[in-house]
Design a protein around this motif. Structure first.
Motif, PDB file in Angstrom:
ATOM      1  N   ALA A 178      -9.789   7.079   4.480  1.00  0.00           N
ATOM      2  CA  ALA A 178      -9.230   6.128   5.437  1.00  0.00           C
ATOM      3  C   ALA A 178      -9.138   4.709   4.864  1.00  0.00           C
ATOM      4  CB  ALA A 178     -10.045   6.133   6.730  1.00  0.00           C
ATOM      5  N   GLY A 179     -10.123   4.313   4.072  1.00  0.00           N
ATOM      6  CA  GLY A 179     -10.110   2.982   3.463  1.00  0.00           C
ATOM      7  C   GLY A 179      -8.988   2.796   2.452  1.00  0.00           C
ATOM      8  N   TYR A 180      -8.469   3.902   1.989  1.00  0.00           N
ATOM      9  CA  TYR A 180      -7.401   3.869   0.990  1.00  0.00           C
ATOM     10  C   TYR A 180      -6.026   4.172   1.591  1.00  0.00           C
ATOM     11  CZ  TYR A 180     -11.239   4.136  -2.367  1.00  0.00           C
ATOM     12  OH  TYR A 180     -12.372   3.883  -3.086  1.00  0.00           O
ATOM     13  N   ALA A 181      -5.953   4.325   2.910  1.00  0.00           N
ATOM     14  CA  ALA A 181      -4.722   4.797   3.560  1.00  0.00           C
ATOM     15  C   ALA A 181      -3.498   3.954   3.220  1.00  0.00           C
ATOM     16  CB  ALA A 181      -4.915   4.878   5.069  1.00  0.00           C
ATOM     17  N   SER A 182      -3.619   2.635   3.251  1.00  0.00           N
ATOM     18  CA  SER A 182      -2.465   1.770   2.949  1.00  0.00           C
ATOM     19  C   SER A 182      -2.027   1.935   1.495  1.00  0.00           C
ATOM     20  CB  SER A 182      -2.806   0.310   3.214  1.00  0.00           C
ATOM     21  OG  SER A 182      -3.061   0.119   4.580  1.00  0.00           O
ATOM     22  N   GLY A 183      -2.991   1.961   0.601  1.00  0.00           N
ATOM     23  CA  GLY A 183      -2.676   2.143  -0.816  1.00  0.00           C
ATOM     24  C   GLY A 183      -2.080   3.515  -1.093  1.00  0.00           C
ATOM     25  N   ILE A 184      -2.633   4.531  -0.439  1.00  0.00           N
ATOM     26  CA  ILE A 184      -2.102   5.888  -0.616  1.00  0.00           C
ATOM     27  C   ILE A 184      -0.672   5.961  -0.094  1.00  0.00           C
ATOM     28  CG2 ILE A 184      -2.334   8.280   0.163  1.00  0.00           C
ATOM     29  CD1 ILE A 184      -5.380   7.916  -0.032  1.00  0.00           C
ATOM     30  N   ALA A 185      -0.381   5.254   0.988  1.00  0.00           N
ATOM     31  CA  ALA A 185       0.987   5.241   1.531  1.00  0.00           C
ATOM     32  C   ALA A 185       1.966   4.673   0.507  1.00  0.00           C
ATOM     33  CB  ALA A 185       1.040   4.442   2.828  1.00  0.00           C
ATOM     34  N   VAL A 186       1.589   3.571  -0.137  1.00  0.00           N
ATOM     35  CA  VAL A 186       2.452   2.983  -1.163  1.00  0.00           C
ATOM     36  C   VAL A 186       2.660   3.975  -2.306  1.00  0.00           C
ATOM     37  CG1 VAL A 186       2.635   1.160  -2.902  1.00  0.00           C
ATOM     38  CG2 VAL A 186       1.830   0.607  -0.592  1.00  0.00           C
ATOM     39  N   MET A 187       1.564   4.603  -2.756  1.00  0.00           N
ATOM     40  CA  MET A 187       1.662   5.574  -3.852  1.00  0.00           C
ATOM     41  C   MET A 187       2.506   6.783  -3.437  1.00  0.00           C
ATOM     42  SD  MET A 187       0.186   4.185  -6.412  1.00  0.00           S
ATOM     43  CE  MET A 187      -0.096   5.481  -7.605  1.00  0.00           C
ATOM     44  N   ASN A 188       2.346   7.229  -2.190  1.00  0.00           N
ATOM     45  CA  ASN A 188       3.137   8.362  -1.707  1.00  0.00           C
ATOM     46  C   ASN A 188       4.630   8.061  -1.758  1.00  0.00           C
ATOM     47  OD1 ASN A 188       1.862  10.801  -1.045  1.00  0.00           O
ATOM     48  ND2 ASN A 188       0.982   9.946   0.810  1.00  0.00           N
ATOM     49  N   ASP A 213       0.337  10.841   9.114  1.00  0.00           N
ATOM     50  CA  ASP A 213      -0.833   9.979   8.866  1.00  0.00           C
ATOM     51  C   ASP A 213      -2.030  10.780   8.357  1.00  0.00           C
ATOM     52  OD1 ASP A 213       0.351   7.564   9.539  1.00  0.00           O
ATOM     53  OD2 ASP A 213      -0.066   7.841  11.675  1.00  0.00           O
ATOM     54  N   ARG A 214      -1.771  11.633   7.401  1.00  0.00           N
ATOM     55  CA  ARG A 214      -2.799  12.533   6.877  1.00  0.00           C
ATOM     56  C   ARG A 214      -4.046  11.808   6.386  1.00  0.00           C
ATOM     57  NH1 ARG A 214      -2.770  17.947   3.968  1.00  0.00           N
ATOM     58  NH2 ARG A 214      -4.674  17.870   2.762  1.00  0.00           N
ATOM     59  N   PHE A 215      -3.878  10.641   5.787  1.00  0.00           N
ATOM     60  CA  PHE A 215      -5.021   9.948   5.190  1.00  0.00           C
ATOM     61  C   PHE A 215      -5.550   8.808   6.060  1.00  0.00           C
ATOM     62  CE2 PHE A 215      -2.466  11.734   1.710  1.00  0.00           C
ATOM     63  CZ  PHE A 215      -3.415  12.588   1.169  1.00  0.00           C
ATOM     64  N   ALA A 216      -5.105   8.742   7.312  1.00  0.00           N
ATOM     65  CA  ALA A 216      -5.543   7.655   8.203  1.00  0.00           C
ATOM     66  C   ALA A 216      -7.004   7.808   8.602  1.00  0.00           C
ATOM     67  CB  ALA A 216      -4.664   7.606   9.444  1.00  0.00           C
ATOM     68  N   ASP A 217      -7.507   9.035   8.634  1.00  0.00           N
ATOM     69  CA  ASP A 217      -8.893   9.303   9.006  1.00  0.00           C
ATOM     70  C   ASP A 217      -9.590  10.037   7.865  1.00  0.00           C
ATOM     71  OD1 ASP A 217      -8.490   8.303  11.654  1.00  0.00           O
ATOM     72  OD2 ASP A 217      -7.503  10.203  12.154  1.00  0.00           O
ATOM     73  N   GLY A 218     -10.898  10.117   7.969  1.00  0.00           N
ATOM     74  CA  GLY A 218     -11.656  10.881   6.988  1.00  0.00           C
ATOM     75  C   GLY A 218     -12.101  10.033   5.813  1.00  0.00           C
ATOM     76  N   ASN A 266       5.209  14.792   0.430  1.00  0.00           N
ATOM     77  CA  ASN A 266       4.714  13.420   0.528  1.00  0.00           C
ATOM     78  C   ASN A 266       5.225  12.711   1.771  1.00  0.00           C
ATOM     79  OD1 ASN A 266       4.990  14.059  -2.589  1.00  0.00           O
ATOM     80  ND2 ASN A 266       3.262  12.694  -2.283  1.00  0.00           N
ATOM     81  N   VAL A 267       6.464  12.985   2.150  1.00  0.00           N
ATOM     82  CA  VAL A 267       7.007  12.406   3.377  1.00  0.00           C
ATOM     83  C   VAL A 267       6.207  12.921   4.581  1.00  0.00           C
ATOM     84  CG1 VAL A 267       9.034  12.294   4.882  1.00  0.00           C
ATOM     85  CG2 VAL A 267       9.313  12.071   2.402  1.00  0.00           C
ATOM     86  N   ALA A 268       5.886  14.208   4.565  1.00  0.00           N
ATOM     87  CA  ALA A 268       5.096  14.797   5.659  1.00  0.00           C
ATOM     88  C   ALA A 268       3.720  14.141   5.743  1.00  0.00           C
ATOM     89  CB  ALA A 268       4.962  16.303   5.465  1.00  0.00           C
ATOM     90  N   VAL A 294      16.215  23.221  -9.829  1.00  0.00           N
ATOM     91  CA  VAL A 294      15.262  22.164 -10.159  1.00  0.00           C
ATOM     92  C   VAL A 294      15.396  21.010  -9.170  1.00  0.00           C
ATOM     93  CG1 VAL A 294      14.719  20.376 -11.877  1.00  0.00           C
ATOM     94  CG2 VAL A 294      14.967  22.748 -12.597  1.00  0.00           C
ATOM     95  N   ALA A 295      16.623  20.625  -8.853  1.00  0.00           N
ATOM     96  CA  ALA A 295      16.839  19.542  -7.885  1.00  0.00           C
ATOM     97  C   ALA A 295      16.267  19.914  -6.521  1.00  0.00           C
ATOM     98  CB  ALA A 295      18.324  19.228  -7.776  1.00  0.00           C
ATOM     99  N   LEU A 296      16.500  21.144  -6.085  1.00  0.00           N
ATOM    100  CA  LEU A 296      15.954  21.596  -4.797  1.00  0.00           C
ATOM    101  C   LEU A 296      14.424  21.606  -4.801  1.00  0.00           C
ATOM    102  CD1 LEU A 296      18.378  24.505  -3.813  1.00  0.00           C
ATOM    103  CD2 LEU A 296      18.078  22.309  -2.634  1.00  0.00           C
ATOM    104  N   LEU A 297      13.821  22.055  -5.903  1.00  0.00           N
ATOM    105  CA  LEU A 297      12.359  22.047  -6.000  1.00  0.00           C
ATOM    106  C   LEU A 297      11.812  20.625  -5.932  1.00  0.00           C
ATOM    107  CD1 LEU A 297      11.703  24.778  -8.744  1.00  0.00           C
ATOM    108  CD2 LEU A 297      11.191  24.937  -6.300  1.00  0.00           C
ATOM    109  N   CYS A 298      12.468  19.695  -6.621  1.00  0.00           N
ATOM    110  CA  CYS A 298      12.027  18.289  -6.593  1.00  0.00           C
ATOM    111  C   CYS A 298      12.112  17.717  -5.178  1.00  0.00           C
ATOM    112  CB  CYS A 298      12.869  17.443  -7.546  1.00  0.00           C
ATOM    113  SG  CYS A 298      12.540  17.724  -9.283  1.00  0.00           S
ATOM    114  N   LEU A 299      13.238  17.967  -4.510  1.00  0.00           N
ATOM    115  CA  LEU A 299      13.417  17.441  -3.155  1.00  0.00           C
ATOM    116  C   LEU A 299      12.448  18.100  -2.175  1.00  0.00           C
ATOM    117  CD1 LEU A 299      17.305  17.157  -3.003  1.00  0.00           C
ATOM    118  CD2 LEU A 299      15.634  15.311  -3.285  1.00  0.00           C
ATOM    119  N   GLY A 300      12.244  19.415  -2.329  1.00  0.00           N
ATOM    120  CA  GLY A 300      11.280  20.114  -1.471  1.00  0.00           C
ATOM    121  C   GLY A 300       9.879  19.576  -1.663  1.00  0.00           C
ATOM    122  N   PHE A 301       9.543  19.270  -2.911  1.00  0.00           N
ATOM    123  CA  PHE A 301       8.215  18.737  -3.203  1.00  0.00           C
ATOM    124  C   PHE A 301       8.076  17.307  -2.672  1.00  0.00           C
ATOM    125  CE2 PHE A 301       4.810  18.037  -6.627  1.00  0.00           C
ATOM    126  CZ  PHE A 301       3.843  18.634  -5.849  1.00  0.00           C
ATOM    127  N   ALA A 302       9.169  16.551  -2.637  1.00  0.00           N
ATOM    128  CA  ALA A 302       9.133  15.199  -2.075  1.00  0.00           C
ATOM    129  C   ALA A 302       8.861  15.248  -0.576  1.00  0.00           C
ATOM    130  CB  ALA A 302      10.452  14.485  -2.349  1.00  0.00           C
TER     131      ALA A 302
END
Length: 197
Positions: free
Chosen positions: A54-64, A46-51, A39-41, A28-36
């Motif tokens: 894009a207007g939500y990129a800063s907010g999405i970064a905080v949520m990520n 910068d997955r949400f920087a374009d498209g 979000n780091v990736a 379970v710990a490995l699955l949680c860390l792998g899933f984290a």
């Protein structure tokens, strides 16, 4: 004689988790860390920087990063549940966190299944949404929920926790997460990091 008594007094009277529970906690710990890492990736690339987002990129970064923190916390809770005698949290607090994680994941899986039934019956969406990826996603969360279920029940029994611990975790975690999902975007919008809705 006195030395034997003092050594015995220091021993933890609670039973240790069995091998299956220990393996479950580690997985379970490995699955949680792998899933984290996902979000780091997102943030590194910068997955949400374009498209369209894009207007939500800063907010999405905080949520990520908030989500990364929650997933790391989930991994820590899983590991602490199988530790000999964790000193970071009282058994009751760790029990609340375990029940909370189990409740949140179970609610998420049940919601996904209700959505799948609705799509299958033609009540919502399209059956095109059923893909190998979407089924694997739900199975991933189902395995996490089952893993936390095993850890939670084992910990509850080993520690002899009161039922109130379970109630607080099951009720409190969804309320707390729901509050975060409402409050954080509102704060980000007020700070100008996300456009208003």
């Amino acid at each position: 004689m006195a030395l034997t008594a003092s050594v015995t007094d220091r021993r933890d009277p609670r039973p240790r988790p069995g091998a299956r529970v220990v393996v479950t906690g580690a997985l379970v710990a490995l699955l949680c860390l792998g899933f984290a890492v996902v979000n780091v990736a997102f943030e590194i690339t910068d997955r949400f920087a374009d498209g369209p987002y894009a207007g939500y990129a800063s907010g999405i970064a905080v949520m990520n990063w908030l989500v990364v923190g929650l997933k790391v916390l989930g991994a820590a809770v899983a590991l602490l549940s199988i530790a000999g005698r964790p000193r970071l949290l009282s058994p009751e607090r760790l029990g609340v966190l375990l029940w909370g994680a189990f409740a949140l994941l179970t609610l998420y899986v049940l919601g996904s299944m209700v959505e799948a039934v609705g799509i299958g019956l033609g009540l919502m969406g399209s059956t095109d949404q059923f893909t190998v990826r979407s089924v694997a996603y739900v199975l991933f969360f189902l395995s996490l929920a089952a893993g936390y279920g095993i850890l939670t029940v084992s910990y509850q029994r080993r520690q002899g926790l009161r039922r109130g611990v379970a109630v607080l975790g099951v009720v409190g975690a969804p309320v707390l997460l729901g509050g975060l999902l409402v409050a954080v975007p509102a704060v980000l919008t007020a700070l100008g990091l996300m456009p208003g809705l």
